[in-house]
Design an enzyme around this catalytic site. Structure first.
Site, mmCIF file in Angstrom:
data_model
loop_
_atom_site.group_PDB
_atom_site.id
_atom_site.type_symbol
_atom_site.label_atom_id
_atom_site.label_comp_id
_atom_site.label_asym_id
_atom_site.label_seq_id
_atom_site.Cartn_x
_atom_site.Cartn_y
_atom_site.Cartn_z
ATOM 1 C CG HIS A 130 10.566 10.638 -11.664
ATOM 2 N ND1 HIS A 130 10.834 9.261 -12.166
ATOM 3 C CD2 HIS A 130 11.939 11.262 -11.783
ATOM 4 C CE1 HIS A 130 12.063 9.046 -12.312
ATOM 5 N NE2 HIS A 130 12.909 10.038 -12.032
ATOM 6 C CG ASP A 172 7.629 8.237 -12.578
ATOM 7 O OD1 ASP A 172 7.973 8.857 -13.514
ATOM 8 O OD2 ASP A 172 8.613 7.536 -11.871
ATOM 9 C CB SER A 174 15.693 8.890 -10.982
ATOM 10 O OG SER A 174 15.428 8.922 -12.354
#
Length: 282
Positions: free
Chosen positions: A262, A234, A129
């Protein structure tokens, strides 16, 4: 964005690591702080392999919340694995976290300088991320230092669709208790809510740059072998982001996980770890 977290781990084996300000607080992980660029950065280190790997956490994330299965299970004979808390996150406080326009560049410099301070002349990056964005910047800025790179749940620009997703999660009081609890344990409820709102504003500022660029101009500068992983379910990173990375990072490859969300490295840790180990050994 570290929206899905894991806070529990630790295991058994020796921590034969000789560093400044380090103490072994469990029998396989050494932890400590290093003074880097004017701040004390917290890190954890495990394994004794020749291939050094740095784990880069997501927004507000830390070693404790984001990488338990990787510290536990990545092959300790092949790899030396380092997790860190970026400045203002986790146990790298003070200072309080802020989000100037160059905060990804600042994190990338901190990450690289931490590894150099720990004595690693070349190393690989595993970035999740926001940590993936930091890894992209670090790899572009330091081509001679980065061996290989794996990124997932990451993006090089901000679209209007992204802005809507970020605004939808701005108010942490609307999150489930399960999602909030790990972060509230690290920061306390009030500081977590305040810092998260600051992050939303910090990431949104890139939408005002040409093409919404976070680091678009740096992608052609990345020369290390790069594996992009994307969870097809995601909810926070639309699929056009990994496709863009694939198209603009020379020689990169993309691996799709059909059921991944995610937090795919936590939910499907065994599959993820094997994928990473195989790539790093190639």
């Amino acid at each position: 964005m570290a929206l899905f977290l894991l806070g529990r781990r630790f295991f058994t084996c020796r921590a034969d690591i000789n560093m400044t300000a380090v103490h072994a607080y469990c029998s396989s992980v050494a932890s400590g702080r290093q003074r880097v660029n004017g701040v004390d950065l917290y890190y954890e280190q495990t394994g004794r392999g020749r291939h050094a790997v740095l784990l880069l956490p997501g927004a507000l994330g830390s070693t404790k919340t984001d990488f338990g299965p990787q510290l536990k299970s990545l092959n300790k004979e092949l790899f030396t694995v380092v997790g860190w808390d970026p400045r203002g996150y986790g146990q790298s406080r003070p200072p309080d976290r802020d989000f100037p326009s160059d905060f990804f560049e600042r994190d990338a410099k901190d990450a690289v300088d931490l590894m150099k301070t720990l004595g690693f002349s070349k190393f690989s990056l595993l970035g999740w991320s926001d940590g993936g964005i930091t890894a992209l910047v670090a790899a572009a800025r330091n081509p001679n230092l980065i061996n290989k790179m794996v990124v997932w749940g990451s993006n090089a620009f901000i679209s209007q669709q992204d802005l809507k997703l970020y605004e939808a999660v701005r108010d942490v009081s609307k999150w489930s208790v399960r999602m909030r609890q790990p972060m509230e344990e690290v920061y306390g409820a009030e500081v977590f809510a305040k810092t998260w709102e600051a992050w939303v504003d910090g990431i949104a500022q890139f939408a005002h740059k040409p093409e919404g660029s976070i680091c678009l101009e740096l992608l052609p500068l990345i020369s290390c072998p790069t594996l992009i992983i994307h969870g097809e379910k995601d909810p926070m990173v639309p699929s056009f982001h990994p496709q863009h990375l694939l198209q603009h990072i020379k020689g990169s490859r993309l691996h799709l996980m059909p059921e991944g969300k995610h937090n795919l490295h936590l939910k499907y840790a065994d599959e993820f770890n094997k994928l990473v180990e195989d790539f790093l050994q190639q």
